[in-house]
Design an enzyme around this catalytic site. Structure first.
Site, short mmCIF file in Angstrom:
data_model
loop_
_atom_site.label_atom_id
_atom_site.label_comp_id
_atom_site.label_asym_id
_atom_site.label_seq_id
_atom_site.Cartn_x
_atom_site.Cartn_y
_atom_site.Cartn_z
N ARG A 181 -3.18 -1.56 -6.49
CA ARG A 181 -2.35 -2.75 -6.30
C ARG A 181 -2.66 -3.72 -7.44
O ARG A 181 -3.69 -3.60 -8.09
CB ARG A 181 -2.62 -3.40 -4.94
CG ARG A 181 -4.05 -3.88 -4.79
CD ARG A 181 -4.28 -4.51 -3.43
NE ARG A 181 -5.71 -4.70 -3.24
CZ ARG A 181 -6.28 -4.95 -2.07
NH1 ARG A 181 -5.56 -5.00 -0.98
NH2 ARG A 181 -7.58 -5.13 -1.98
N MET B 51 -5.60 -7.63 8.79
CA MET B 51 -5.09 -6.72 9.82
C MET B 51 -6.03 -5.53 9.98
O MET B 51 -7.07 -5.48 9.34
CB MET B 51 -3.67 -6.29 9.44
CG MET B 51 -2.68 -7.44 9.58
SD MET B 51 -1.00 -6.95 9.24
CE MET B 51 -1.04 -6.71 7.48
N GLY C 261 -7.92 -7.96 4.54
CA GLY C 261 -8.82 -8.06 5.69
C GLY C 261 -8.21 -8.73 6.92
O GLY C 261 -8.92 -8.95 7.91
N LYS D 245 0.83 -1.21 0.00
CA LYS D 245 0.00 0.00 0.00
C LYS D 245 0.86 1.26 0.00
O LYS D 245 0.70 2.14 -0.84
CB LYS D 245 -0.93 -0.02 1.22
CG LYS D 245 -1.95 1.09 1.18
CD LYS D 245 -2.84 1.07 2.41
CE LYS D 245 -3.55 -0.23 2.59
NZ LYS D 245 -4.96 -0.24 2.25
N ARG E 234 -3.69 2.64 8.38
CA ARG E 234 -3.94 1.33 7.77
C ARG E 234 -2.68 0.50 7.72
O ARG E 234 -1.58 1.02 7.56
CB ARG E 234 -4.42 1.49 6.32
CG ARG E 234 -5.72 2.23 6.17
CD ARG E 234 -5.96 2.46 4.67
NE ARG E 234 -6.83 3.60 4.46
CZ ARG E 234 -8.12 3.49 4.16
NH1 ARG E 234 -8.67 2.31 4.02
NH2 ARG E 234 -8.83 4.56 3.97
N HIS F 50 0.55 -45.91 -5.66
CA HIS F 50 -0.05 -46.45 -6.88
C HIS F 50 -1.23 -45.61 -7.36
O HIS F 50 -1.30 -45.20 -8.51
CB HIS F 50 -0.49 -47.89 -6.60
CG HIS F 50 -1.25 -48.49 -7.73
ND1 HIS F 50 -2.62 -48.57 -7.73
CD2 HIS F 50 -0.83 -48.99 -8.90
CE1 HIS F 50 -3.00 -49.12 -8.86
NE2 HIS F 50 -1.94 -49.39 -9.59
N TYR G 197 15.37 -32.20 -20.52
CA TYR G 197 13.91 -32.22 -20.54
C TYR G 197 13.34 -32.70 -19.20
O TYR G 197 14.05 -33.29 -18.39
CB TYR G 197 13.38 -33.12 -21.67
CG TYR G 197 13.67 -34.58 -21.46
CD1 TYR G 197 12.80 -35.39 -20.72
CD2 TYR G 197 14.83 -35.16 -21.98
CE1 TYR G 197 13.07 -36.73 -20.51
CE2 TYR G 197 15.11 -36.50 -21.78
CZ TYR G 197 14.23 -37.29 -21.03
OH TYR G 197 14.50 -38.59 -20.81
N SER H 42 17.89 -40.79 -17.14
CA SER H 42 16.61 -40.21 -16.76
C SER H 42 16.47 -40.40 -15.25
O SER H 42 16.52 -41.53 -14.76
CB SER H 42 15.47 -40.90 -17.50
OG SER H 42 14.26 -40.35 -17.07
N CYS I 57 11.95 -38.30 -14.94
CA CYS I 57 10.65 -38.91 -15.23
C CYS I 57 9.89 -39.29 -13.97
O CYS I 57 8.84 -39.89 -14.03
CB CYS I 57 10.78 -40.09 -16.17
SG CYS I 57 11.73 -41.44 -15.48
C1 PEP Z 1 10.82 -43.22 -10.48
O1 PEP Z 1 11.24 -44.03 -9.67
O2 PEP Z 1 10.93 -42.00 -10.35
C2 PEP Z 1 10.12 -43.68 -11.68
C3 PEP Z 1 9.76 -42.84 -12.63
O3 PEP Z 1 9.79 -44.99 -11.74
P1 PEP Z 1 8.55 -45.65 -10.98
O4 PEP Z 1 7.73 -44.57 -10.39
O5 PEP Z 1 7.82 -46.42 -12.02
O6 PEP Z 1 9.25 -46.50 -9.98
#
Ligand code: PEP
Ligand code: MG
Length: 937
Positions: free
Chosen positions: A366, A110, A108, A29, A99, A484, A899, A812, A879
């Protein structure tokens, strides 16, 4: 001599000590009020006491720095000069407001005190000055109400019993006065009646608080300043900071500003506005105003406000007069200010204004809060208008806002009113509502009957997968972000909450019971329902993006998948980012989804997923046959039967990703996961293998492991059963050869999981070389290029990455397992203790949700560095589930990965997060020339 600290910053009359970029010191403010003065926008004069004073106050037994008194007096003199009035003066009294203003907006949370400086001594002067006794007595009663509540009661630490607070008691007096005089609303009370009421208020304050209402302007001012600083540590503010992650030591600033009044007659007004529509993003000035009113009247909803202009009148507001119609010159001036603010801040602003006897004053500007739809529209349109760069556009939209546009969500309005049953982990995005069912079979059966269902399980396992697919949403009491259920749901873009540990899910009794709180971390207890039991068929609603469970059927709202603004926005993000974005996809359908969302390849095909779900009966049967085979011959025969299924699945996925790389992982999970539990399936297998039921059971038992996650899985299967690896490698290479012969561009990458030494890779490479030769000769080819790489998901693999890269052409990072093995936390069982770790701040975040940069991140950094030392061009990706988490993506960008790979539905979020990480870099590097090349992948 060291320069003394500046604690007070003046603004007004064309001069301001502060600037917009001083939010840390002046709060949002204060900094923006100063900036408006620089922009020559009319702002009532005032001054801001810095956040450092707040910090000092709490560090020094609630005392101010000794220089503060004099600095405030000097600044106040400046305000008096600018406004031509004097604070506490009987003839020309100046009134001020006080304020709060933290560097992050805490709406709101304070306190605020208005009309400070109105005392028995200044009232006659004010009446003379305004010629309006009613207005003055009304202002005085507002001051008494606010001040006695905020300063004399709350800031003094008095905690009255329910309904006994001073404000409530004063409101009673006012209601009585209205009743006695037949007044319908506050505005019907006359000057005389208000004067009498103020006398009653004075008595009441003395009686309840035990102290007189202060009649000295200076005393009022310092009381209000203290109350604002105190309110930084009020209960509301503290819990808001916990939820929003705002540090306690930031402190609030306090702005003291000359009062201007919108309630001085029909030529006065007050309003709030947004420079663009905050719900839709439409580039139209949008707001509300009230004639003859104070700001709090607009916000409090006591009177229905009017639309600001003709263009934004809605069906319900058609008949109401806009400011544009009632005060055209002032409206024109306001539009000019709107344009100036947008051009200057280059973002949508949320403004407050007051018109006092025809003169316009700005009280606040703001950055305005907005919906996801609005955020994207504004970013794109401002980029088109060259108001902002594409880097800024990318930075303007939060991943959560983008997520809003990608999934069906619970209607936010309905959600606000609903009571939560429990909080779990936000495992799968969006919202879902349906009837409670407890088994996968029921989920399928009820869905087939046309019922929307939510599958509630204590935990899920691969055998539930059909039911999970059928259900509109999934709720589990146990499990973490990489359990899972979470993994599967996210892969499908399905709404899912896991680890809602407060819920007792009893599949036998078919009940879900939420006991009376506390229910885990982070949820406002006021919004929690008490103990409640839902039975099969009862409605339940899930907010999978936030992990909140509600009883009952909440309405949902749909996203628009082909939204052209979204396409344009993500296109801009793609130009900014350097990280490639791939998807984890396991079949042709998911691959096609991934492509539609903009994936540039597949970073992980979990081949074992072809044995789950629809159409998987036969391959699963053959896999089981292979698993329970006793001799290599038996196993080879089972593999041969399985082969066509595996090849066709892989071929379909490679084809769907034509021209883009596809990383196919060899079989990963411990085999016992696939052993049938039911007697009928076991009997079928026994017949097919020509053995007894007893034998099947014995062989299945032999596969049992005490610690399967660290057991016979990943590459270890390929080492003991080379024929299993061989079958899969042949499927990959023959599918590739077939597709290439058909003129397609199949680009496979073979990935070997759960490795811990280069020798495992070398072992598998012998098989790869052998199969490659056979495929070349079978297809009459001279060459068949593809990459062979490994997952890095065991700490030893990261530590020996230099050796691993001798054999691996790419890495990976499997951060699910790397986190599991790095911390020694079982990824399926952390629900039992993770909430305690988070509540006690032993860990700042669940490491399965957001990458632990300090520990697991160090393994990654080291792995990349050592790997690239051996093989400079080594391609590196991630991954694990972290590949879709924005903070983790920023880490991957910094770690110079090529990536990230995440679930198909998460791809847009990853494109955005990667762009934001690159934009941040660009911001830090503005001085340097040139854009670094895209690493891609
Ligand atoms: C991991 O372990 O990060 C992975 C991608 O393999 P999973 O989850 O299938 O074990
Ligand atoms: Mg793994």
């Amino acid at each position: 001599m060291a320069k003394t600290k500046k604690y007070v910053y003046f603004f007004g009359a064309g001069r301001a000590d502060g600037r917009a970029d001083m939010k840390e010191l002046l709060g949002g403010k204060g900094a923006n009020l100063a900036e408006m003065v620089h922009l020559k926008i009319p702002v009532p004069a005032g001054f801001t006491i810095t956040t450092e004073v707040c910090t000092y106050y709490y560090q020094n037994g609630r005392k101010y720095p000794k220089e503060l008194k004099a600095a405030v007096a000097k600044a106040l003199a400046g305000v008096e000069k600018a406004m031509g009035k004097r604070f506490g003066d009987a003839a020309q009294p100046l009134l001020v407001s006080c304020r709060s203003g933290a560097r992050a907006s805490m709406p709101g949370m304070m306190e605020t005190v208005l009309n400070i400086g109105l005392t028995t001594a200044t009232i006659p002067g004010m009446i003379r000055l305004t010629g309006n006794p009613r207005f003055v007595w009304d202002a005085y009663r507002r001051l008494m109400m606010m001040y006695s509540d905020v300063v004399m009661e709350k800031a003094a630490g008095i905690e009255p019993a329910e309904g006994k607070g001073i404000r409530t008691q004063l409101e009673h007096l006012m209601d009585e006065m209205k009743r006695a005089s037949g007044a319908k609303s506050d505005t019907d009370l006359s000057a005389k009646q208000l004067e009498i009421l103020c006398g009653q208020f004075r008595e009441k304050v003395r009686e309840v608080i035990g102290k007189p209402f202060p009649e000295d302007a200076q005393e009022q001012l310092w009381g209000a300043i203290g109350a604002v600083f105190q309110s930084w540590n009020g209960r509301r503010a503290i819990s808001y900071r916990r939820i929003e992650g705002i540090p306690d030591d930031w402190g609030t600033a306090t702005s003291v500003q000359a009062m201007v009044f919108g309630n001085m007659g029909s030529d006065s007004a007050t309003g709030v506005a947004f420079t663009r529509n905050p719900a839709t993003g439409e580039n139209k000035f949008f707001g509300e105003w009230l004639a003859n009113a104070q700001g709090e009247d607009v916000v409090a909803g006591i009177r229905t406000p009017n639309p600001l202009n003709i263009a934004t009148k809605g069906e319900q507001t058609q008949h109401l007069k806009s400011l544009e119609e009632v005060m055209p010159p002032v409206y024109k001036q306001l539009v000019a200010i709107r344009n100036k603010l947008e051009r200057h801040y280059r973002d949508m602003q949320d403004i407050e204004f007051t018109i006092e006897r025809g003169k316009l004053w700005m009280l606040q500007t703001r950055t305005g809060k907005r919906t996801g739809t609005a955020a994207i529209r504004m970013a794109v349109e401002m980029m088109r208008d060259r108001l902002i760069t594409k880097e800024t556009a990318a930075a303007r939209v939060t991943p959560a806002q983008l997520d809003e546009l990608l999934h069906r969500i619970l209607d936010p309005k309905a959600e606000q009113k609903a009571q939560a049953l429990a909080k779990g982990l936000p495992a799968g995005p969006g919202g879902a509502t349906g009837r409670v069912v407890f088994t996968a079979a029921d989920a399928v059966a009820w869905t087939e009957r046309g019922q929307a269902v939510i599958l509630c399980r204590k935990e899920t396992n691969p055998e539930d997968v059909e039911g999970m697919r059928a259900a509109g949403g999934i709720l589990t009491a146990l499990g973490g972000m990489t359990s899972h259920a979470a993994l599967v749901a996210r892969g499908w873009g399905k709404c899912c909450i896991v680890g809602a540990g407060a819920l007792a899910i009893d599949a036998h009794a078919k009940t879900v019971t939420a006991p009376t709180g506390p229910y885990g971390s982070g949820l406002n207890k006021d919004r929690m329902a008490g103990s409640k039991t839902l039975r099969e068929g009862d409605w339940i609603s899930l907010n999978g993006s936030r992990g909140i469970v509600y009883a009952g059927q909440l309405p949902t709202v749909d996203p628009d998948p082909e939204n052209p603004l979204l396409v344009e926005f993500l296109g801009a993000c793609d130009k900014v980012r350097r990280l490639g974005v791939r998807a984890n996809a396991d079949n042709p359908r998911d691959a096609a989804t991934a492509r539609r969302f903009g994936a540039e390849g597949i970073g992980l095909v979990r081949t074992e997923h072809m044995f789950y779900g629809e159409g998987a009966d036969q391959p699963l049967f053959l896999l089981r046959k292979m698993i329970l085979s006793k001799t290599p011959e038996e196993r080879r025969a089972a593999c041969d039967e399985l082969y066509p299924y595996v090849k066709s699945d892989i071929r379909g996925t490679l084809e769907a990703m034509d021209g883009l790389p596809v990383t196919i992982r060899l079989l990963d999970p411990p085999l016992h996961e696939f052993v049938p539990q039911g007697e009928d399936k076991q009997r079928e297998l026994a017949e097919s293998l020509g053995i007894t039921l007893q034998d099947v059971r014995r062989r299945a038992e032999a596969l049992h492991e005490s610690n399967p996650m660290m057991g016979h899985r990943g590459v270890r299967l390929g080492v003991t059963y080379p024929e299993v690896s061989e079958m899969q490698i042949r499927a990959i290479l023959e599918a590739t050869a077939e597709l290439r012969a058909a003129g397609k561009r199949a680009i496979p990458e073979i990935m070997i999981p759960v490795t811990c030494t280069v020798n495992e890779l070398k072992d598998q490479q012998v098989i790869i070389e052998k199969v490659k030769k056979e495929v070349l000769s079978k297809f009459g080819l001279k060459k068949l290029d593809f990459l062979v790489g490994t997952m890095i998901e065991i700490p030893r693999a990261a530590l020996t990455a230099g050796r691993m890269a001798e054999a691996a052409e790419f890495f990976s990072f499997g951060t699910n397992d790397l986190t599991q093995m790095g911390f020694g936390f079982s990824r399926d069982d952390i629900g039992a203790f993770m909430p305690d770790y988070l509540n006690k701040k032993i860990l700042a975040a669940d490491p399965f949700q957001t990458l632990d940069q300090e520990g697991v991140g160090e393994l990654i950094r080291m792995g990349i560095e050592r790997g690239r030392a051996t093989r400079p061009g080594l391609k590196v990706g991630i991954c694990g589930e972290h590949g879709g988490d924005p903070a983790s993506i920023a880490f991957c960008h910094k770690a110079a990965m090529n990536y990230v790979s995440c679930s198909p539905f998460r791809v847009p979020i990853a494109r955005l997060a990667a762009a934001q990480a690159a934009a941040k870099d660009a911001g830090a590097r503005t001085a340097k020339k040139g854009t670094p090349r895209k690493r891609g992948g």
